[in-house]
Design an enzyme around this catalytic site. Structure first.
Site, short mmCIF file in Angstrom:
data_model
loop_
_atom_site.label_atom_id
_atom_site.label_comp_id
_atom_site.label_asym_id
_atom_site.label_seq_id
_atom_site.Cartn_x
_atom_site.Cartn_y
_atom_site.Cartn_z
N ASP A 39 -3.94 10.47 13.62
CA ASP A 39 -4.38 10.07 12.29
C ASP A 39 -5.07 8.71 12.34
O ASP A 39 -4.72 7.79 11.60
CB ASP A 39 -3.19 10.07 11.32
CG ASP A 39 -3.64 10.15 9.86
OD1 ASP A 39 -4.83 10.43 9.62
OD2 ASP A 39 -2.81 9.91 8.96
N PHE A 59 3.17 8.48 4.55
CA PHE A 59 4.60 8.72 4.71
C PHE A 59 5.44 7.93 3.73
O PHE A 59 6.66 7.96 3.79
CB PHE A 59 5.04 8.37 6.13
CG PHE A 59 4.11 8.94 7.13
CD1 PHE A 59 4.02 10.31 7.26
CD2 PHE A 59 3.29 8.14 7.89
CE1 PHE A 59 3.14 10.87 8.14
CE2 PHE A 59 2.41 8.70 8.78
CZ PHE A 59 2.33 10.07 8.91
N GLY A 60 4.81 7.17 2.87
CA GLY A 60 5.58 6.41 1.90
C GLY A 60 4.94 5.08 1.64
O GLY A 60 3.87 4.76 2.15
N GLY A 114 0.82 -1.20 0.00
CA GLY A 114 0.00 0.00 0.00
C GLY A 114 0.85 1.24 0.00
O GLY A 114 2.08 1.19 0.01
N GLN A 115 0.15 2.34 -0.04
CA GLN A 115 0.81 3.64 -0.10
C GLN A 115 0.19 4.48 0.99
O GLN A 115 -0.99 4.79 0.95
CB GLN A 115 0.57 4.25 -1.49
CG GLN A 115 1.03 5.67 -1.65
CD GLN A 115 2.51 5.73 -1.97
OE1 GLN A 115 3.04 4.93 -2.73
NE2 GLN A 115 3.20 6.67 -1.37
N LYS A 118 8.19 -0.18 5.62
CA LYS A 118 7.67 1.13 5.22
C LYS A 118 8.84 2.01 4.83
O LYS A 118 9.74 2.24 5.62
CB LYS A 118 6.89 1.72 6.40
CG LYS A 118 6.39 3.12 6.15
CD LYS A 118 5.39 3.55 7.20
CE LYS A 118 3.99 3.39 6.67
NZ LYS A 118 2.93 3.78 7.54
N VAL A 165 4.54 0.90 1.43
CA VAL A 165 4.77 -0.23 2.31
C VAL A 165 4.92 -1.49 1.45
O VAL A 165 4.15 -1.71 0.52
CB VAL A 165 3.58 -0.41 3.28
CG1 VAL A 165 3.87 -1.52 4.26
CG2 VAL A 165 3.31 0.88 4.03
#
Ligand SMILES: *[C@@H]1O[C@H](CO)[C@@H](O)[C@H](O)[C@H]1NC(C)=O
Ligand SMILES: *[C@@H]1O[C@H](CO)[C@@H](O)[C@H](O)[C@H]1NC(C)=O
Ligand SMILES: *[C@@H]1O[C@H](CO)[C@@H](O)[C@H](O)[C@H]1NC(C)=O
Ligand SMILES: *[C@@H]1O[C@H](CO)[C@@H](O)[C@H](O)[C@H]1NC(C)=O
Ligand SMILES: *[C@@H]1O[C@H](CO)[C@@H](O)[C@H](O)[C@H]1NC(C)=O
Ligand SMILES: *[C@@H]1O[C@H](CO)[C@@H](O)[C@H](O)[C@H]1NC(C)=O
Ligand SMILES: *[C@@H]1O[C@H](CO)[C@@H](O)[C@H](O)[C@H]1NC(C)=O
Ligand SMILES: *[C@@H]1O[C@H](CO)[C@@H](O)[C@H](O)[C@H]1NC(C)=O
Ligand SMILES: *[C@@H]1O[C@H](CO)[C@@H](O)[C@H](O)[C@H]1NC(C)=O
Ligand SMILES: *[C@@H]1O[C@H](CO)[C@@H](O)[C@H](O)[C@H]1NC(C)=O
Ligand SMILES: *[C@@H]1O[C@H](CO)[C@@H](O)[C@H](O)[C@H]1NC(C)=O
Ligand SMILES: *[C@@H]1O[C@H](CO)[C@@H](O)[C@H](O)[C@H]1NC(C)=O
Length: 845
Positions: A658, A545-546, A541-542, A562, A548
């Site tokens: 978050d 923070f960047g 996934g995205q 990550k 994965v």
């Protein structure tokens, strides 16, 4: 009987005041001017007003609405021997007279010639050739628009305070908005390449040199002090406001800073900073001390907001106490002293004004580095931290500074072990701030380089003799002494270099060893992770923070890697951050197994969660299977427990900031674990309210987020939204629904109002429909978590108790859930927008 004289007195006073106003001002409303017009700065000027604070205006153009008008003309304050050609805000009465009641002083928002003030008798010409020229009495040109060949036909002052020259087609040829000074008015934008620069002081309007500025670059918006590298004290905008009346906004969007009022709510709350309602006129000014203040007229001029003051408060400005100085508490300034032995190396520039900074008693001299020493300060923070060296020993850091002539201090950030830290070597020393060590989650020390006075010269050179012969002998002795000293020095330096090198090697070896200490996250090499993830091919996934990636370690265990992006300019120590995250263990928190810091690469290695993130399971349409009610109950309880642990049981309270389904991961048995925690700022347990630069996800943001009162209750709110999504099986904002149902919270509120909550329970799950009473019961928990007033939301441990059935939901709840971010939260065009805060909220800092 006694009343009549009182009333007549009042009337009399009223008429006196009215008479005074109308006699001291002549009506005019003169917003435009034609070519070949000249105005002279003297008593012949028609619209001249003296104010009681000593300022005087001679207005040329005037335009505006509501009794507050923008005017341009000559302005002075104090002795009034020098004048600015300026745009200022004045109060007017119903017939457009500028009035000067005691407190309505003119507010200068722009000036043409702040570095070249003109005298009485100076002229401003809008020449026949279309140029606006300010000429001093001696004939020298103080300022000009340089627009001779541009076919200007007239000048206009707009409603919002923009002075412009236009051509025959009405096209703007020149405008004051393109040349901002230290203010922005509502509706004005600060574009890339433009800067606000404050004046020297409140009484000296000259442009500050080499000090504060607020500018938009291609990198974003920065408040900084000029130096190399710049001392950036704000890379975004943070504000505290009254959340109840948000009408005017500061927005950093598409590479420019805008400041304006809107009548509708912003479509993306993430991008906006609201400033309380512009009930009247406002402007924003970069002050001489680096503060960015919003002023508003509320029967007098008041400071409505102070936008850049961050967690360090008054001390958070690079020059809060001037150079070489120490700031503590609420801007208490002092000069650093050496404590053992107690010795003073700095003295205040001005004893009466300690905030002007300190000077070295003996200036640093690169010729005599052997006489240099350090003053050590612990628990201090420095505005900018750009690591010159990473993962080094504290001694290596100090030595590097000692060896470099231009280095003024060594600033060292580290976690629990001072053998592994980051080192910053500034060549100019600004204010150093003392901080409570509990507030930050790393250790920070500063070593200020100081010069000792060279010990008195040896007796040889003092030997008194008038004889040439003896002089000669002295010279020989001196020569050989110097020779041997030089030799000795070479030997000593060689030895030092040898020792330092050896130590460094040792430190490196020890570091390798240290990587394996149990309890600490493992340090992986980049190669290892590259192999484990098969060259980062299986993307899971995205995230914010960047990306994965999935991987398998040599021992067969599966991991999620990550790759953090865009962290090269992160100020604070990555290692310290990783250590603190790695020390947090809870069954409902995703465990950090290790990390990798190699060149600019920053990777975090997490345990692998085979069922992925919660969003894959709860939304109708994109889910694989429908989760059973028992399973959903368990997931909700797991999330609550994870959060309760972060909020209440960690050594330092952690606010996640978050929480959303994408950050809740499920293992093979559908145990839910919270991920990405600790990437946000860790805050002190005792501090119930902190101001923090943050950026969560629209739709999950608590309403008080806009006011920057950030407590752990923002997580409780986001949890409430997630809970509701789980119960209803849909996204909080869903365009596939009929338009009136796009917002889940709106639907939920309607459900309460109409006493009809059954309709919104996940319809795709028969199991949920079978447990509808229990589901509605849990909706009450959600309502409690979603209270607009954050103080009325329960703590996460209370939520756990309610879910476990040992406590009841508070009965007196407010079911009015709407708030600005609910109105139009969109996911669609999020990507076109430049985030307001380039610093990543949940990112390691
Ligand atoms: C400027 O000139 C135009 C046309 O010549 C005229 O209508 C207008 O009144 C003039 N404006 C002023 C402020 O003198
Ligand atoms: C303002 O003050 C100056 C100096 O005191 C005086 O000469 C001038 O007449 C005053 N102007 C008005 C409009 O009161
Ligand atoms: C004029 O100067 C006085 C005293 O220095 C100051 O208090 C006042 O704010 C200034 N007025 C304006 C409009 O700048
Ligand atoms: C401005 O106007 C004044 C008076 O008309 C004149 O003396 C002066 O030379 C003009 N200056 C310029 C630069 O045109
Ligand atoms: C006009 O041109 C001069 C000389 O080229 C320059 O110094 C000045 O800054 C310019 N003025 C403006 C307002 O651009
Ligand atoms: C001057 O600006 C105002 C808006 O602020 C506009 O309505 C007006 O038409 C402009 N006048 C000229 C002559 O361009
Ligand atoms: C204002 O500040 C400038 C720059 O520091 C200085 O040169 C000037 O003399 C000051 N002016 C007054 C009136 O103090
Ligand atoms: C952003 O700026 C570019 C160039 O100035 C412009 O073309 C574009 O329309 C702007 N986008 C938005 C959303 O304002
Ligand atoms: C340092 O050495 C330079 C050249 O060797 C000399 O010019 C300078 O005066 C010396 N400074 C001090 C403070 O001794
Ligand atoms: C700071 O250092 C001390 C001792 O070196 C250590 O005990 C402490 O945990 C460190 N603090 C933080 C926040 O890392
Ligand atoms: C000395 O330090 C300055 C800044 O502190 C840095 O720019 C410079 O590269 C350093 N010089 C050496 C030789 O390390
Ligand atoms: C800190 O690190 C050094 C070397 O890297 C090691 O010798 C020392 O034991 C460590 N101290 C602690 C408290 O972990």
């Amino acid at each position: 009987m006694m009343r009549v004289p009182w009333i007549s007195c009042l009337f009399f006073a009223f008429f006196v005041i009215l008479f005074c106003y109308s006699s001291s001002a002549q009506p005019f409303d003169y917003p435009t001017a034609n070519l070949s017009t000249t105005w002279t700065n003297d008593e012949s000027a028609p619209h001249s007003i003296n104010f009681t604070d000593g300022s005087r205006v001679r207005s040329i153009l005037l335009r505006g609405t509501y009794g507050h008008k923008f005017a341009c003309g000559f302005f002075c304050n104090g002795t009034c021997t020098s004048y600015l050609f300026a745009i200022f805000i004045v109060q007017t009465n119903s017939v457009s007279n500028i009035v000067a009641p005691g407190i309505a002083f003119p507010q200068v928002v722009w000036s043409a010639n702040r570095d070249y003030p003109v005298g009485i008798g100076a002229t401003l010409n809008l020449t026949a050739s279309g140029e606006l020229v300010l000429q001093d009495v001696d004939g020298s040109i103080a300022w000009t628009t340089n627009t001779t060949k541009k076919s200007v036909v007239g000048m206009n002052l707009t409603d919002i305070g923009n002075l412009l020259l236009f051509d025959v087609d009405g096209k703007v040829v020149w405008q004051s908005f393109d040349h901002p000074t230290d203010c922005l008015v509502l509706g004005q934008k600060l574009f890339q390449g433009q800067k606000l620069i404050p004046s020297v002081s409140s009484t000296n309007w000259t442009t500050q040199k080499g000090m504060y500025s607020l500018q938009v670059t291609n990198q974003g918006l920065f408040a900084s002090v000029e130096s190399n590298p710049p001392q950036i004290y704000d890379d975004g905008l943070v504000t505290r406001t009254n959340p109840n009346k948000e009408r005017s906004y500061v927005r950093f969007l598409n590479g420019s800073l805008s400041y304006f009022i809107v009548s509708t709510e912003p479509s993306d709350p993430d991008m906006w900073i609201p400033i309380p309602q512009a009930s009247s006129v406002q402007y924003m000014k970069l002050m001489p001390d680096g503060h960015l203040k919003v002023f508003e007229w509320q029967n007098r001029w008041i400071v409505l907001a102070d936008l850049l003051t961050g967690p360090l408060g008054e001390c958070g400005y690079p020059l809060a106490c001037g150079r070489n100085a120490l700031c503590s508490g609420n801007q208490q300034c002092s000069c650093p002293v050496s404590t053992s032995p107690r010795k003073e190396y700095f003295r205040p520039m001005n004893d009466l004004q300690p905030n002007l900074g300190c000077t070295e008693i003996t200036p640093l001299s690169c010729n005599s580095t052997q006489d240099q020493d350090f003053i050590a300060l612990t628990n201090v923070e420095y505005v900018t931290f750009v690591a010159n060296m990473e993962t080094v020993n504290i001694e290596v850091c100090k030595q590097a500074c000692m060896k470099n002539c231009s280095c003024k201090a060594a600033i060292f950030h580290y976690g629990s072990n001072s053998s592994r830290g980051d080192c910053y070597l500034p060549s100019e020393l600004f204010t150093v701030t003392s901080i409570d060590p509990d507030v930050i989650h790393y250790n920070s020390s500063a070593f200020l380089k100081v010069q000792n006075i060279r010990p008195p010269p040896s007796s040889t050179s003092e030997s008194p003799s008038p004889l040439a012969k003896r002089k000669n002998r002295v010279a020989t002795v001196l020569g050989s002494t110097i020779g041997s000293i030089v030799l000795l020095l070479i030997v000593v330096i060689g030895f030092v270099i040898f020792v330092v090198h050896k130590r460094k090697m040792k430190a490196e070896m020890e570091e390798e060893y240290l990587d394996q200490v149990p309890g600490m996250p493992t340090r992986f090499s980049y190669e290892e992770l590259k192999t484990a993830t098969e060259c980062f091919c299986k993307k899971l996934g995205q995230g914010g923070f960047g990306s994965v990636y999935e991987g398998t370690l040599t021992d067969g265990s599966k991991i999620a890697v990550k790759c953090l992006e865009g962290l090269t300019q992160v100020k604070k120590s990555f290692l310290a951050e990783v250590e603190s995250i790695g020390s947090i263990h809870h069954v409902n928190l995703v465990r950090l197994r290790g990390f990798c810091a190699w060149k600019s690469q920053r990777l975090l290695v997490y345990e692998f969660m085979s069922n992925g993130s919660l969003d894959r399971w709860i939304y109708q349409g994109d889910r694989k299977h429908v989760l059973k009610w028992e399973c959903r109950k368990k997931i909700v309880l797991d999330i609550a427990k994870g959060l309760a642990y972060l909020h209440e049981d960690c050594r330092q309270k952690i606010i996640h900031l978050d929480i959303k389904p994408q950050n809740i991961l499920l293992d093979s048995d559908f145990n839910a674990k919270v991920s990405d925690f600790g990437l946000s700022k860790l805050i002190d347990r005792n501090q119930t309210q902190v101001i923090t630069t943050m950026r969560g996800t629209p739709g999950y943001l608590a309403p008080e987020w806009l006011s920057s009162i950030i407590t752990e209750k923002v997580d409780v709110y986001s949890f409430g939204i997630v809970l509701l999504e789980i119960l209803c099986g849909r996204k909080n904002f869903d365009r596939s629904q009929p338009e009136e149902s796009w917002h889940l919270l709106g639907v939920f509120q309607k459900g309460w109002e109409q006493g009809n909550l059954l309709d919104i329970v996940d319809k795709y799950s028969d199991d949920m429909q079978a447990h509808v009473e229990e589901v509605v019961e849990m909706m009450k928990v959600a309502s409690w978590c979603l209270q607009n007033d954050f103080t009325r939301r329960p703590s996460m441990s209370t939520v756990v108790k309610v879910l476990e059935g040992v406590m009841n939901v508070e009965s007196n709840l407010d079911y009015n859930f709407s708030h600005p971010s609910m109105q139009k939260t969109t996911v669609g065009h999020e990507k076109d927008l430049t985030p307001l805060l380039p610093s990543i909220l949940s990112g390691p800092r």
